[in-house]
Design a protein around this motif. Structure first.
Motif, short mmCIF file in Angstrom:
data_model
loop_
_atom_site.label_atom_id
_atom_site.label_comp_id
_atom_site.label_asym_id
_atom_site.label_seq_id
_atom_site.Cartn_x
_atom_site.Cartn_y
_atom_site.Cartn_z
N ARG A 76 -0.93 15.01 -3.10
CA ARG A 76 -0.08 14.21 -4.01
C ARG A 76 -0.86 13.04 -4.61
NH1 ARG A 76 3.38 15.65 0.07
NH2 ARG A 76 5.32 16.73 -0.54
N GLU B 91 -1.39 14.57 9.04
CA GLU B 91 -2.03 13.37 8.47
C GLU B 91 -1.37 12.10 8.97
OE1 GLU B 91 -2.34 14.69 3.93
OE2 GLU B 91 -3.39 12.81 4.34
N THR C 23 -5.40 12.86 0.30
CA THR C 23 -6.66 13.29 0.92
C THR C 23 -7.11 14.64 0.37
OG1 THR C 23 -5.29 14.30 2.59
CG2 THR C 23 -6.22 12.11 3.09
N MET D 276 0.85 -1.22 0.00
CA MET D 276 0.00 0.00 0.00
C MET D 276 0.88 1.25 0.00
SD MET D 276 -0.97 2.59 2.40
CE MET D 276 -0.73 1.91 4.05
N ILE D 277 0.63 2.16 -0.93
CA ILE D 277 1.32 3.47 -0.90
C ILE D 277 0.23 4.53 -0.83
CG2 ILE D 277 3.01 4.98 -1.98
CD1 ILE D 277 3.85 2.86 -3.85
N LYS D 278 0.13 5.20 0.31
CA LYS D 278 -0.92 6.22 0.47
C LYS D 278 -0.25 7.60 0.36
CE LYS D 278 -2.81 8.07 4.10
NZ LYS D 278 -3.31 8.36 5.44
N PRO D 279 -0.44 8.29 -0.80
CA PRO D 279 0.19 9.62 -0.94
C PRO D 279 -0.41 10.61 0.03
CG PRO D 279 -1.35 9.22 -2.76
CD PRO D 279 -1.30 7.95 -1.96
N LEU D 280 0.37 11.61 0.46
CA LEU D 280 -0.11 12.58 1.46
C LEU D 280 -0.57 13.88 0.81
CD1 LEU D 280 2.69 11.93 4.09
CD2 LEU D 280 0.25 11.50 4.40
N LEU E 120 7.14 14.96 3.60
CA LEU E 120 6.73 13.54 3.54
C LEU E 120 5.97 13.30 2.23
CD1 LEU E 120 5.46 13.04 7.22
CD2 LEU E 120 7.76 12.70 6.31
N LEU E 121 6.27 12.22 1.53
CA LEU E 121 5.61 11.93 0.22
C LEU E 121 4.42 11.00 0.39
CD1 LEU E 121 8.82 11.31 -1.95
CD2 LEU E 121 7.57 13.45 -1.65
N ALA E 122 4.60 9.91 1.16
CA ALA E 122 3.51 8.92 1.27
C ALA E 122 3.73 8.06 2.52
CB ALA E 122 3.50 8.02 0.03
N VAL E 123 2.61 7.46 2.97
CA VAL E 123 2.67 6.42 4.01
C VAL E 123 2.68 5.08 3.30
CG1 VAL E 123 1.46 5.37 5.96
CG2 VAL E 123 1.44 7.87 5.68
N ILE E 124 3.54 4.16 3.73
CA ILE E 124 3.59 2.84 3.05
C ILE E 124 3.28 1.76 4.09
CG2 ILE E 124 5.23 3.51 1.27
CD1 ILE E 124 7.45 2.42 3.09
N GLY E 125 2.88 0.60 3.62
CA GLY E 125 2.57 -0.47 4.61
C GLY E 125 2.35 -1.78 3.89
#
Lengths: 94, 94, 94, 94, 94, 94, 94
Positions: A8, E57, A44, A1-5, E89-94
């Motif tokens: 973006r 975020e 978001t 999963m890559i959730k852009p902030l 910060l560009l993205a949250v990953i998981g």
């Protein structure tokens, strides 16, 4: 999963050769050569001056054209992605 | 279909020679030489600081003059287009 | 018809020699030499941060002084025009 | 008549020698040497972000001190004037 | 305790070799190489123009990707940390 | 009378040698050397984006420290003054 | 008494050697080396665009980390101080 902030988006880039099939051909003019790709994840939204979130205009699955030198490249689970701000996107094509 | 985003417009450029027919002749002065073209698609509008959309002043079919060095060129379905921001447009002519 | 967009105006420039008749003489000082011309068309107005239009202060027929290096020159129907932003105009003279 | 636009003012400059009479002597320090002059006309005021006009603090007849390199010089009806923005004015003297 | 201020976050950086386990591989392209790390502390939020706080975020424990050249490095209690602004910060990953 | 405009203040500078008496000694470090002086006049205040005046934090008679390279020097009635913006003032001392 | 103005704070700097005791060790990496110190005075707060004061997040006695090249050094009553803007502070430590 890559959730852009924030504002973006994550793009899966389309290789240059495939360009003719979907219609976009990037002229070799001296100017910036826009790139083509599809949106795999959106943030978001953009934060306005008074702290409200404005949803992005693009959504997952959209085909987009964007400026060549924009964004940051990453590789995740063996695939190449580009993380861009919405303001780097020029148009949705289809 | 090319749907420009935000405050952008898609222009079909008019070749320099045709200029005299429609009246606009671009002087060879040292200054910027504006270009002429017609609008083929407009974005949803400009986002203000408090997150509202303001519709663009131009619409499909308008003939416009814009600054020479603005925008990004793309080729789509065999035709050349220029994607510009509304703020690069100088005037509507007719 | 040349309809300037937003906060722009279209000016018909007054040639330097005619200057003495209307009173404005541009000194050859090292500084910017302002120009003189008359307003032939005005835009719909300046867009504020919260998306409202503010009408321009000048109107068709006004004689104005503006900064020398501002604006973009075009030729339309055989006549020379300059397209400027209102913020490039210094004063109305008469 | 010279009617300055927006937040601008028209100044009639006081020649350097007259300076001692009115009290302001401009030191030859390396720094900017402020200038002195009197206000002959004021604009309608500064436009705020939300489109309101804020009247200028100075009025016709005020003696002011301003930064040396600011503004644009013009000659009108045989007299020299300087067109400045209010933000270039430092103080009213008397 | 390291309590970041405003819109900043404290990150514990993941060493480059561990990258493949969590999926992010940073290509050696000429472009910026984003970094990966986990969030150990977040600030109170971003201050908007009208003085309100907007919460960040991301939260403690999130894995994030950020631009390589951003932030300031410090060592605290024998451990290395990076203090960044949320906008880096560009993205949250998981 | 020198009435500073907007968010400006008029300062009477304290000569470097007197510094030890009032407590402020300016180190010869490579960095900016702040200056010390007393406020002789304050402007009407800072204009906010929506056109309101915010009174200045300092008042006549305050002793202040300010950045060395800020402001414009003038001489009035035989005395040296410095005209600064409030944002150039660092602190009030006493 | 040193009363910082607006969004500024006065810091008493901690000498580099004492660093290990309080936990912060500044790596000799090529990057900016943050500094450590304690807050001795805080300003009245940051002025927002619409003229309201927002209190600072830090208070007297807080231990803070800040960017090395920020602020202005002064000496007062024989002691060294640094005057910084709140935005130069990275984190509170303890």
């Amino acid at each position: 999963m890559i959730k852009p902030l924030g504002d973006r988006v994550v793009i899966e880039q389309v290789e240059q050769e495939e360009k003719t099939a979907s219609g976009i051909v990037l002229p070799d003019s001296a100017k910036e050569k826009p790139q083509e790709g599809s949106v795999v994840a959106v943030g978001t939204g953009r934060l306005t001056d008074n702290g409200e979130r404005v949803a992005l205009e693009v959504s997952e699955g959209d085909k987009v054209v964007y400026s060549k030198f924009a964004g940051t490249e990453i590789e995740y689970d063996g695939k190449q992605y580009l993380i861009l701000r919405e303001s780097d996107l020029l148009a949705v094509i289809g």
